[in-house]
Structures are given as structure tokens and as C-alpha cells.
Design a protein around this motif. Structure first.
Motif, short mmCIF file in Angstrom:
data_model
loop_
_atom_site.label_atom_id
_atom_site.label_comp_id
_atom_site.label_asym_id
_atom_site.label_seq_id
_atom_site.Cartn_x
_atom_site.Cartn_y
_atom_site.Cartn_z
N LYS A 1 -5.54 65.56 21.45
CA LYS A 1 -6.19 65.82 22.72
C LYS A 1 -6.70 64.39 23.59
CE LYS A 1 -10.96 66.75 21.40
NZ LYS A 1 -12.07 67.54 20.86
N THR A 2 -6.91 63.46 22.58
CA THR A 2 -7.27 62.16 23.12
C THR A 2 -6.47 61.66 24.04
OG1 THR A 2 -6.43 60.97 21.42
CG2 THR A 2 -9.05 61.74 21.41
N GLY A 3 -5.00 61.93 24.17
CA GLY A 3 -3.88 61.49 25.14
C GLY A 3 -4.46 62.05 26.42
N ALA A 4 -5.03 63.20 26.50
CA ALA A 4 -5.37 63.81 27.98
C ALA A 4 -6.64 62.99 28.39
CB ALA A 4 -5.63 65.10 27.81
N PHE A 5 -7.55 62.50 27.82
CA PHE A 5 -8.54 61.78 27.88
C PHE A 5 -8.25 60.63 28.71
CE2 PHE A 5 -11.48 63.81 24.33
CZ PHE A 5 -11.30 65.14 24.99
N GLU A 6 -7.17 59.87 27.88
CA GLU A 6 -6.76 58.47 28.42
C GLU A 6 -6.17 58.60 29.84
OE1 GLU A 6 -4.52 56.57 25.37
OE2 GLU A 6 -6.22 56.72 23.85
N VAL A 7 -5.28 59.74 29.98
CA VAL A 7 -4.74 59.84 31.37
C VAL A 7 -5.61 60.04 32.36
CG1 VAL A 7 -3.19 61.40 32.59
CG2 VAL A 7 -2.53 60.77 30.31
N CYS A 8 -6.59 60.70 32.01
CA CYS A 8 -7.93 60.70 33.13
C CYS A 8 -8.67 59.79 33.31
CB CYS A 8 -8.77 61.91 32.87
SG CYS A 8 -8.15 63.57 32.57
N ASP A 9 -8.79 59.02 32.29
CA ASP A 9 -9.70 57.76 32.32
C ASP A 9 -9.00 56.73 33.09
OD1 ASP A 9 -11.52 58.74 30.90
OD2 ASP A 9 -11.09 57.75 28.95
N VAL A 10 -7.48 56.39 33.22
CA VAL A 10 -6.99 55.59 34.13
C VAL A 10 -6.64 56.21 35.31
CG1 VAL A 10 -4.56 54.67 34.14
CG2 VAL A 10 -5.51 54.73 31.98
N LEU A 11 -6.35 57.61 35.53
CA LEU A 11 -6.12 57.93 36.85
C LEU A 11 -7.65 58.18 37.76
CD1 LEU A 11 -3.26 60.58 36.16
CD2 LEU A 11 -3.14 58.38 37.26
N GLY A 12 -8.84 58.36 37.04
CA GLY A 12 -9.63 58.71 37.74
C GLY A 12 -9.99 60.09 37.82
N ASP A 13 -8.97 60.67 37.21
CA ASP A 13 -9.19 62.27 37.44
C ASP A 13 -7.76 62.86 36.66
OD1 ASP A 13 -9.84 64.98 38.05
OD2 ASP A 13 -10.15 64.63 40.09
N ALA A 14 -7.79 64.19 36.33
CA ALA A 14 -6.67 64.72 35.81
C ALA A 14 -5.48 64.69 36.67
CB ALA A 14 -6.83 66.23 35.46
N PRO A 15 -4.07 64.49 36.48
CA PRO A 15 -2.99 64.72 37.33
C PRO A 15 -2.77 66.25 37.70
CG PRO A 15 -2.33 64.76 35.02
CD PRO A 15 -3.81 64.63 35.15
N ASP A 16 -1.97 66.25 38.58
CA ASP A 16 -1.69 67.59 39.31
C ASP A 16 -0.56 68.62 38.09
OD1 ASP A 16 -2.76 67.20 41.82
OD2 ASP A 16 -1.29 65.53 42.00
N PHE A 17 0.20 67.69 37.53
CA PHE A 17 1.14 68.25 36.56
C PHE A 17 1.06 67.30 35.43
CE2 PHE A 17 2.64 69.56 40.65
CZ PHE A 17 3.15 70.77 40.32
N HIS A 18 1.25 68.04 34.38
CA HIS A 18 1.40 67.26 32.99
C HIS A 18 2.79 67.71 32.13
CE1 HIS A 18 0.12 64.30 29.85
NE2 HIS A 18 1.25 64.97 29.22
N ALA A 19 3.61 66.90 32.10
CA ALA A 19 5.15 67.42 31.63
C ALA A 19 5.08 66.71 30.15
CB ALA A 19 6.08 66.77 32.43
N LEU A 20 5.80 67.37 29.36
CA LEU A 20 6.08 66.95 27.82
C LEU A 20 6.86 67.68 27.03
CD1 LEU A 20 2.51 67.52 25.87
CD2 LEU A 20 3.59 68.88 27.38
N PRO A 21 7.57 67.16 26.10
CA PRO A 21 8.53 67.63 25.26
C PRO A 21 7.73 68.86 24.25
CG PRO A 21 8.44 65.35 24.40
CD PRO A 21 7.45 65.52 25.56
N VAL A 22 8.35 70.03 23.92
CA VAL A 22 7.61 70.92 23.09
C VAL A 22 8.52 71.12 21.68
CG1 VAL A 22 7.05 73.28 22.90
CG2 VAL A 22 6.58 72.16 24.85
N GLY A 23 8.04 70.85 20.38
CA GLY A 23 8.65 71.09 19.38
C GLY A 23 7.96 72.23 18.59
N ASN A 24 7.05 71.90 17.79
CA ASN A 24 6.06 72.57 17.29
C ASN A 24 4.88 73.01 18.22
OD1 ASN A 24 6.25 73.60 14.48
ND2 ASN A 24 6.30 71.43 13.88
#
Ligand SMILES: *Cc1c(COP(=O)(O)O)cnc(C)c1O
Length: 352
Positions: free
Chosen positions: A165-188
């Protein structure tokens, strides 16, 4: 400065002062703006690439594994075990080596990318290739870890999600807020579950003001969540998401529905096209699974999904490095011509 995700985000993680942190200084990966790719596939959107290939073993799995192995060591485990399509075993074997404990890996005997296999072996894991799929390997791993004192470090280990979940924290820390969309591949579906958890925690803590819509993509030959039923013999060139019966299936549906996002599927041809486009346009080389969300974004864009979202920020997790699967790259690009070692021949071949 990189200090590893546990030390950076310890307030959000299940650790104490006494927890023996096993880290390879993972995380703090770059969030790369991709204007040329956006122009090519989703004009008007702001694409930001979270390049998880920059982690110590070359995939986002390191975020979960630093947590899982740390907690295993804290609990006194002397061995960890996983079933893997490759990257989980690469991370598990590296963090186990770092901790000085044993690692056992069960792989499907087909379609494991060479780079990943080399990692598990070089770190000294006990590796068995079983005559079956990833899903078969996972069933066996669960049975063994119930019977013997070995800690399972697959997605069903709850600490994996905590670390990821720290991946999401880092995205917010860099952008200054959450993005509008978050896209990623889904396996498990562990990562989409983890990112959504991270975004919700930052939002609840008042650090971000909004929540992104979560957009996941599966490969068409391996799309149990989209098709609504397990896939017995999943197939796709994106081996990291060749999963027929995702461990975090229900959590993925929750992330999709709570966020107002979607989970879709793309064909291998679409994946291959995006796989080749990204490194050519942006200089970022990923393994095929990472191309699934890019192909998916293009498909959604072409269908008008983003019509009301001009200028929106879309974060995309690029889950693993391209060097993991060099065979795939070599198979899909023109090979170099051989010419005599003379200036004339080289200049002629370069067609200046
Ligand atoms: C593990 C992995 C995935 C799939 O992530 P899940 O959490 O299983 O959905 C995608 N890409 C790469 C490179 C991976 O290693």
C-alpha cells in the motif's frame, strides 16, 4: 533519502520499535511524467508512470516482501515459502537471504521468465518447478505451510498488502494529492487491493483530499475477474498476470466498486503493442504485464470513457522491469544486421 518503506511509513504499518526490519531499501521509486506516450494513446490526459522496476529485485513485490519477511523473522520463522510466476520468488529469495533464513519456491514449469528464475537461484532458494499452473503451486504451498513450520509469503500473507500500500502513499507524496485515476495490471489482485487501501488510509488521515478511480486490467486469456469465473488454463504473454483464480478476487471487486472504477481485459496483441510503444516513446522498459494497463487506457480512451476528464491525472503502476523478461523483447524487435568492419559498409548500412 531511501531508507526502505518500513522506516519511511512506519506510522501506517504493523511494526514496533523492536521489530527487526529486513530491508533492501526498496520503495521511493520514480513517478515519471509520460507526455509522449499520453499524446500517442490518451491525448489530453496527464500520464504519470510509477516505475516499480526500480525496486531492488526489479518489481513492486519488494514492498510486500520487506514486510512479510520482517514479520516472519519477528515471529521466529526460520523459512519462508511461496508459489510464484516469478517476481514473488525473486523478492522472497532476496529478502530471505538478507534475513539469513531459508526460502522455498514452487514455480509452474512453463512460462517463467528467465530473469526471475535466475534471481531465485542466485539467492540460494530451494526451487522446484511443478508440472502444473501457478494456481496448482499455490494450493500445494498452502498445504505445506499449514503442515510444517514455514511462513507462507504469497498474497494471502496479510503483511504483503500492508507493504504494497506504500506505493499509493508515494504517489500522493509526489503529486501533493491523490491522482484522479490509478491504473495497474491485475493478476492475483493483491496490488489493486493494496493501492486502494493506501489511498483510503491517506485520505482518512487528511493527507489527500480525494480518492482515485481504480482501473485494473487483466489479459484476455487470463481474465477470471472480468469473465466472472476461474480460468482453468490461463494463457497470456504477460506471465506475471497469468493467474486463473486470483487470491484477492473479492478485494479487487471492492476496490473497483468503492472507487467507481473498473476492471477490464485486453488481448495479447494489444499488450504487445503497448509493450513496444512505451520504451520507444519514453525510454522506460518494462515487462509485458505492465503494458496491460497502458493498452487498457488506450482502449478506454478510444471508447470515450475519458471524454469528461480532459486534463485528468492518471497514475499507472509499471509493476516490473523489462530486463526480467529479455526473451520477450528480443522476440519482438528487428535483430541487428551484420556488416563488414569497414567505414564504408557501416555508413552504407546506416543509410545516412
Ligand atoms: C505480481 C505482478 C503483477 C500482478 O500483481 P497482483 O498483485 O498479483 O495483481 C503484475 N505485474 C508484475 C510485474 C508482477 O510481478
Amino acid at each position: 533519502m531511501r531508507q526502505g518503506i518500513i522506516n519511511t511509513y512506519r506510522a501506517y504499518l504493523p511494526v514496533t520499535e523492536r521489530t527487526p526490519v529486513i530491508t533492501l531499501f526498496e520503495g521511493d521509486t520514480p513517478l515519471i511524467p509520460a507526455p509522449r506516450l499520453a499524446q500517442a494513446i490518451t491525448p489530453g490526459l496527464r500520464l504519470m508512470l510509477k516505475f516499480e522496476g526500480m525496486n531492488p529485485t526489479g518489481s513492486f513485490k519488494d514492498r510486500g516482501m520487506t514486510m512479510a519477511v520482517t514479520k516472519a523473522v519477528e515471529d521466529g520463522a526460520v523459512a519462508v515459502m511461496c508459489a510464484s510466476t516469478g517476481n514473488t520468488s525473486a523478492a522472497a529469495s532476496a529478502y530471505a537471504a538478507r534475513a539469513g533464513i531459508k526460502c522455498v519456491v514452487l514455480l509452474p514449469n512453463t512460462d517463467v521468465a528467465l530473469g526471475k528464475l535466475s534471481q531465485a537461484l542466485i539467492h540460494g532458494a530451494k526451487v522446484l518447478a511443478i508440472e502444473g499452473t501457478f494456481d496448482d503451486a499455490l494450493v500445494l504451498t498452502r498445504q505445506i505451510c499449514e503442515k510444517y513450520p514455514i511462513q507462507i509469503v504469497n498474497h494471502i500473507n496479510p503483511y504483503r498488502i500492508e507493504g504494497q500500500k506504500t506505493g499509493a502513499f508515494e504517489v500522493c507524496d509526489v503529486l501533493g494529492d491523490a491522482p484522479d485515476f490509478h491504473a495497474l495490471p491485475v493478476g492475483n489482485a493483491g496490488n489493486i487491493t493494496a493501492y486502494w487501501k493506501g489511498y483510503k488510509e491517506y485520505h482518512a488521515a487528511g493527507i489527500s483530499t480525494k480518492l482515485p478511480k481504480m482501473i485494473g486490467f487483466q489479459a484476455a486469456g487470463s481474465a477470471p475477474i472480468v469473465d466472472g469465473a476461474p480460468v482453468l488454463n490461463p494463457h497470456t504473454i504477460a506471465t506475471a498476470i497469468r493467474i486463473g483464480n486470483p487470491a484477492s478476487w473479492q478485494h479487487a471487486l471492492t476496490a473497483r466498486d468503492e472507487s467507481g472504477g473498473l476492471i477490464g481485459k485486453v488481448t495479447d496483441d494489444q499488450i504487445l503493442e503497448a509493450y513496444l510503444l512505451l520504451p520507444a516513446l519514453e525510454g522506460v522498459f518494462t515487462e509485458p504485464a505492465c503494458a496491460a494497463p497502458l493498452a487498457g487506457l488506450k482502449k478506454l480512451y478510444d471508447s470515450g470513457y475519458f471524454n469528461d476528464y480532459d486534463g485528468a491525472t492518471v497514475a499507472v503502476t509499471l509493476t516490473g522491469h523489462g530486463l526480467k523478461d529479455p526473451d520477450r523483447a528480443i522476440k519482438n524487435v528487428p535483430h541487428p544486421a551484420t556488416v563488414p568492419a569497414t567505414l564504408e559498409a557501416v555508413v552504407r548500412a546506416l543509410d545516412f
